[in-house]
Structure formats: C-alpha cells, structure tokens
Design a protein around this motif. Sequence first.
Motif, PDB file in Angstrom:
ATOM      1  N   LYS A   1      10.946  11.531   2.198  1.00 45.89           N
ATOM      2  CA  LYS A   1      11.943  11.957   1.218  1.00 45.89           C
ATOM      3  C   LYS A   1      13.327  11.364   1.482  1.00 45.89           C
ATOM      4  O   LYS A   1      14.201  11.440   0.634  1.00 45.89           O
ATOM      5  CB  LYS A   1      12.028  13.481   1.162  1.00 45.89           C
ATOM      6  CG  LYS A   1      12.476  14.146   2.438  1.00 45.89           C
ATOM      7  CD  LYS A   1      12.455  15.641   2.293  1.00 45.89           C
ATOM      8  CE  LYS A   1      12.763  16.308   3.622  1.00 45.89           C
ATOM      9  NZ  LYS A   1      12.661  17.751   3.524  1.00 45.89           N
ATOM     10  N   LYS A   2      13.512  10.733   2.639  1.00 43.29           N
ATOM     11  CA  LYS A   2      14.811  10.142   2.974  1.00 43.29           C
ATOM     12  C   LYS A   2      15.001   8.762   2.363  1.00 43.29           C
ATOM     13  O   LYS A   2      16.118   8.298   2.209  1.00 43.29           O
ATOM     14  CB  LYS A   2      14.972  10.073   4.486  1.00 43.29           C
ATOM     15  CG  LYS A   2      15.037  11.441   5.129  1.00 43.29           C
ATOM     16  CD  LYS A   2      15.128  11.363   6.629  1.00 43.29           C
ATOM     17  CE  LYS A   2      15.137  12.772   7.178  1.00 43.29           C
ATOM     18  NZ  LYS A   2      14.406  12.900   8.390  1.00 43.29           N
ATOM     19  N   SER A   3      13.899   8.102   1.997  1.00 43.48           N
ATOM     20  CA  SER A   3      14.025   6.771   1.424  1.00 43.48           C
ATOM     21  C   SER A   3      14.425   6.892  -0.055  1.00 43.48           C
ATOM     22  O   SER A   3      14.174   7.907  -0.709  1.00 43.48           O
ATOM     23  CB  SER A   3      12.715   5.984   1.543  1.00 43.48           C
ATOM     24  OG  SER A   3      11.746   6.528   0.685  1.00 43.48           O
ATOM     25  N   VAL A   4      15.029   5.850  -0.589  1.00 46.18           N
ATOM     26  CA  VAL A   4      15.465   5.852  -1.984  1.00 46.18           C
ATOM     27  C   VAL A   4      14.284   6.051  -2.930  1.00 46.18           C
ATOM     28  O   VAL A   4      14.365   6.800  -3.898  1.00 46.18           O
ATOM     29  CB  VAL A   4      16.201   4.531  -2.308  1.00 46.18           C
ATOM     30  CG1 VAL A   4      16.547   4.449  -3.784  1.00 46.18           C
ATOM     31  CG2 VAL A   4      17.447   4.393  -1.455  1.00 46.18           C
ATOM     32  N   TRP A   5      13.165   5.404  -2.644  1.00 41.04           N
ATOM     33  CA  TRP A   5      11.980   5.480  -3.518  1.00 41.04           C
ATOM     34  C   TRP A   5      11.083   6.656  -3.193  1.00 41.04           C
ATOM     35  O   TRP A   5      10.123   6.914  -3.897  1.00 41.04           O
ATOM     36  CB  TRP A   5      11.174   4.178  -3.420  1.00 41.04           C
ATOM     37  CG  TRP A   5      11.858   3.037  -4.073  1.00 41.04           C
ATOM     38  CD1 TRP A   5      12.667   2.096  -3.484  1.00 41.04           C
ATOM     39  CD2 TRP A   5      11.844   2.717  -5.470  1.00 41.04           C
ATOM     40  NE1 TRP A   5      13.135   1.226  -4.409  1.00 41.04           N
ATOM     41  CE2 TRP A   5      12.639   1.573  -5.650  1.00 41.04           C
ATOM     42  CE3 TRP A   5      11.230   3.276  -6.571  1.00 41.04           C
ATOM     43  CZ2 TRP A   5      12.839   0.985  -6.879  1.00 41.04           C
ATOM     44  CZ3 TRP A   5      11.413   2.696  -7.794  1.00 41.04           C
ATOM     45  CH2 TRP A   5      12.210   1.558  -7.951  1.00 41.04           C
ATOM     46  N   GLN A   6      11.368   7.381  -2.093  1.00 43.86           N
ATOM     47  CA  GLN A   6      10.547   8.508  -1.659  1.00 43.86           C
ATOM     48  C   GLN A   6       9.066   8.136  -1.621  1.00 43.86           C
ATOM     49  O   GLN A   6       8.223   8.729  -2.292  1.00 43.86           O
ATOM     50  CB  GLN A   6      10.772   9.730  -2.559  1.00 43.86           C
ATOM     51  CG  GLN A   6      12.173  10.268  -2.492  1.00 43.86           C
ATOM     52  CD  GLN A   6      12.310  11.609  -3.185  1.00 43.86           C
ATOM     53  OE1 GLN A   6      11.371  12.383  -3.265  1.00 43.86           O
ATOM     54  NE2 GLN A   6      13.504  11.887  -3.668  1.00 43.86           N
ATOM     55  N   LYS A   7       8.755   7.159  -0.814  1.00 44.64           N
ATOM     56  CA  LYS A   7       7.396   6.632  -0.779  1.00 44.64           C
ATOM     57  C   LYS A   7       6.498   7.346   0.213  1.00 44.64           C
ATOM     58  O   LYS A   7       6.957   7.960   1.171  1.00 44.64           O
ATOM     59  CB  LYS A   7       7.428   5.134  -0.413  1.00 44.64           C
ATOM     60  CG  LYS A   7       7.928   4.259  -1.519  1.00 44.64           C
ATOM     61  CD  LYS A   7       7.735   2.804  -1.178  1.00 44.64           C
ATOM     62  CE  LYS A   7       8.106   1.931  -2.358  1.00 44.64           C
ATOM     63  NZ  LYS A   7       7.792   0.529  -2.100  1.00 44.64           N
ATOM     64  N   VAL A   8       5.214   7.237  -0.048  1.00 45.93           N
ATOM     65  CA  VAL A   8       4.172   7.630   0.889  1.00 45.93           C
ATOM     66  C   VAL A   8       3.602   6.332   1.422  1.00 45.93           C
ATOM     67  O   VAL A   8       3.240   5.447   0.654  1.00 45.93           O
ATOM     68  CB  VAL A   8       3.071   8.474   0.202  1.00 45.93           C
ATOM     69  CG1 VAL A   8       1.915   8.714   1.139  1.00 45.93           C
ATOM     70  CG2 VAL A   8       3.643   9.775  -0.316  1.00 45.93           C
ATOM     71  N   ARG A   9       3.549   6.211   2.728  1.00 45.47           N
ATOM     72  CA  ARG A   9       3.032   4.986   3.349  1.00 45.47           C
ATOM     73  C   ARG A   9       1.728   5.270   4.069  1.00 45.47           C
ATOM     74  O   ARG A   9       1.534   6.275   4.637  1.00 45.47           O
ATOM     75  CB  ARG A   9       4.039   4.417   4.346  1.00 45.47           C
ATOM     76  CG  ARG A   9       5.318   4.018   3.680  1.00 45.47           C
ATOM     77  CD  ARG A   9       6.200   3.205   4.610  1.00 45.47           C
ATOM     78  NE  ARG A   9       7.423   2.844   3.939  1.00 45.47           N
ATOM     79  CZ  ARG A   9       7.559   1.808   3.117  1.00 45.47           C
ATOM     80  NH1 ARG A   9       6.554   1.009   2.888  1.00 45.47           N
ATOM     81  NH2 ARG A   9       8.701   1.555   2.550  1.00 45.47           N
TER      82      ARG A   9
ATOM     83  N   ARG B   1       0.804  -1.226   0.000  1.00 44.32           N
ATOM     84  CA  ARG B   1       0.000   0.000   0.000  1.00 44.32           C
ATOM     85  C   ARG B   1       0.839   1.280   0.000  1.00 44.32           C
ATOM     86  O   ARG B   1       0.302   2.374   0.088  1.00 44.32           O
ATOM     87  CB  ARG B   1      -0.984   0.054   1.169  1.00 44.32           C
ATOM     88  CG  ARG B   1      -1.936  -1.129   1.232  1.00 44.32           C
ATOM     89  CD  ARG B   1      -2.876  -1.060   0.077  1.00 44.32           C
ATOM     90  NE  ARG B   1      -4.082  -1.812   0.326  1.00 44.32           N
ATOM     91  CZ  ARG B   1      -4.622  -2.618  -0.560  1.00 44.32           C
ATOM     92  NH1 ARG B   1      -4.065  -2.798  -1.720  1.00 44.32           N
ATOM     93  NH2 ARG B   1      -5.737  -3.245  -0.291  1.00 44.32           N
ATOM     94  N   ALA B   2       2.147   1.192  -0.096  1.00 42.01           N
ATOM     95  CA  ALA B   2       3.004   2.372  -0.220  1.00 42.01           C
ATOM     96  C   ALA B   2       3.190   2.666  -1.707  1.00 42.01           C
ATOM     97  O   ALA B   2       3.127   1.765  -2.533  1.00 42.01           O
ATOM     98  CB  ALA B   2       4.354   2.120   0.442  1.00 42.01           C
ATOM     99  N   PHE B   3       3.419   3.926  -2.046  1.00 40.36           N
ATOM    100  CA  PHE B   3       3.639   4.276  -3.454  1.00 40.36           C
ATOM    101  C   PHE B   3       4.685   5.384  -3.540  1.00 40.36           C
ATOM    102  O   PHE B   3       4.776   6.240  -2.665  1.00 40.36           O
ATOM    103  CB  PHE B   3       2.326   4.695  -4.129  1.00 40.36           C
ATOM    104  CG  PHE B   3       1.607   5.805  -3.426  1.00 40.36           C
ATOM    105  CD1 PHE B   3       1.872   7.134  -3.740  1.00 40.36           C
ATOM    106  CD2 PHE B   3       0.676   5.523  -2.446  1.00 40.36           C
ATOM    107  CE1 PHE B   3       1.217   8.150  -3.083  1.00 40.36           C
ATOM    108  CE2 PHE B   3       0.016   6.536  -1.780  1.00 40.36           C
ATOM    109  CZ  PHE B   3       0.280   7.853  -2.104  1.00 40.36           C
TER     110      PHE B   3
END
Length: 135
Positions: free
Chosen positions: A127-135, A72-74
């Motif tokens: 924004k710190k993750s490589v994929w810059q995901k919204v969880r 469910r993250a994108f």
Amino acid sequence: MLRFPVLSEGTEYLVMGHLMRRNILTYKAPPMNEGYDLICIHPDPRRDGIGLNASPSLRIQVKSSYATDYDRAFPIKEEKLDCFDFLVVAFLNVGNFLAGAKDGKSGSRDPEFYTLSSDFIKEHHDKKSVWQKVR
C-alpha cells in the motif's frame, strides 16, 4: 503503456470458461462493477455453499496482463481488498512488448492463470507504493 479494452473484457470471459469447465456456475458482473468481476455458485441447488467458508456464492476479481515479458505484479487499491473472495490473475502472454522496441511479434505462449485468496492479496499488498501493487 498500450491499452487493449477487448483483451481486458475477454479475459473475464476466458476465466469464466475455465471455471465452467470445472463445473462451477460463473456469471459476469455488470461492467465497471465495484470490486469484483465474476460471481460463482455451486451447480447443485441443494448444496448450501462453496469455497473455504461455504458461502452460497463467491466474488472473483480478475486482473490481466497481455505482455509475456511483464514483471508479474498487478495493481489493486487498498479500499478494494474486502470486495472479493478470490482474485484470478491472468497472464495472457500475447508477446513481448516492454523492453526496447519490442512490438509483440515474438514471445507468444499459452496463458497462465493464478487464483489467489483475498488473505494472500492482503498479505502481499504494497500500500506504500504509488500503484499499490501485489508482487
């Protein structure tokens, strides 16, 4: 990861159809348009605008996932956060693909749609993750 470009393109039309069912005029932006996929306007030409700030149009970004067993993250890049008014995430729930040797033949169910404001996306964006995901 499997890629299904027809599903991605089709998801935008699926979201368009659901918005139009609610009497919201919805138009598709050109392919590969930066920041948003759909433009919505109020069907009454005498009305000044729609949405939270009564803008004459709203820009909608569409994100999708085909797998039912998706987390469910994108992903969305930080520089795109000001390019849309709302984001619709569509979980298509085609079948289970992710864990082990699943081939999508099981786990199918109805699609789910969630409409999220740009403020919500900014608040939950990593924004710190490589994929810059919204969880």
